[in-house]
Design a protein around this motif. Structure first.
Motif, mmCIF file in Angstrom:
data_model
loop_
_atom_site.group_PDB
_atom_site.id
_atom_site.type_symbol
_atom_site.label_atom_id
_atom_site.label_comp_id
_atom_site.label_asym_id
_atom_site.label_seq_id
_atom_site.Cartn_x
_atom_site.Cartn_y
_atom_site.Cartn_z
ATOM 1 N N HIS A 115 0.768 -1.165 0.031
ATOM 2 C CA HIS A 115 0.030 0.069 -0.046
ATOM 3 C C HIS A 115 0.974 1.139 0.130
ATOM 4 O O HIS A 115 0.606 2.223 0.614
ATOM 5 N N HIS A 116 1.808 1.248 -0.755
ATOM 6 C CA HIS A 116 2.813 2.390 -0.816
ATOM 7 C C HIS A 116 3.405 2.927 0.473
ATOM 8 O O HIS A 116 3.412 4.183 0.710
ATOM 9 N N SER A 117 3.769 1.888 1.181
ATOM 10 C CA SER A 117 4.238 2.448 2.619
ATOM 11 C C SER A 117 5.657 2.205 2.643
ATOM 12 O O SER A 117 6.442 1.531 1.826
ATOM 13 N N GLY A 118 6.331 2.841 3.574
ATOM 14 C CA GLY A 118 7.698 2.662 3.968
ATOM 15 C C GLY A 118 8.660 4.003 3.662
ATOM 16 O O GLY A 118 8.005 4.935 2.590
ATOM 17 N N HIS A 119 9.736 4.002 3.878
ATOM 18 C CA HIS A 119 10.757 5.083 3.402
ATOM 19 C C HIS A 119 12.113 4.355 3.112
ATOM 20 O O HIS A 119 12.477 3.514 3.600
#
Length: 72
Positions: A41-45
């Motif tokens: 879900h388009h998460s993280g860095h």
């Protein structure tokens, strides 16, 4: 990766290994994790840390400096 390298003893193989490690290495790492981050879900860095070596010259660092400057 750092191997002392000067213009009067230039070794293209050392220079290429340095560029591969410092420029292409982070790109390869990002390429590996991006698909999973997008699936999640388009998460993280992602954080890629550079070096002050890209801003000023260091002795015997012909390829090293160039590989660090290309990050900026």
């Amino acid at each position: 990766m750092y191997t002392p390298l000067r213009a009067d003893h230039f070794d293209i193989q050392v220079a290429e290994k340095t560029i591969h490690a410092h420029l292409l290495g982070p790109m390869r790492a990002v390429a590996l994790v991006i698909p999973e981050m997008l699936r999640a879900h388009h998460s993280g860095h992602i954080a890629i840390v550079g070096s002050l070596a890209g801003y000023s010259g260091l002795p015997k660092a012909l390829a090293y400096e160039s590989s660090k400057a290309s990050h900026y």
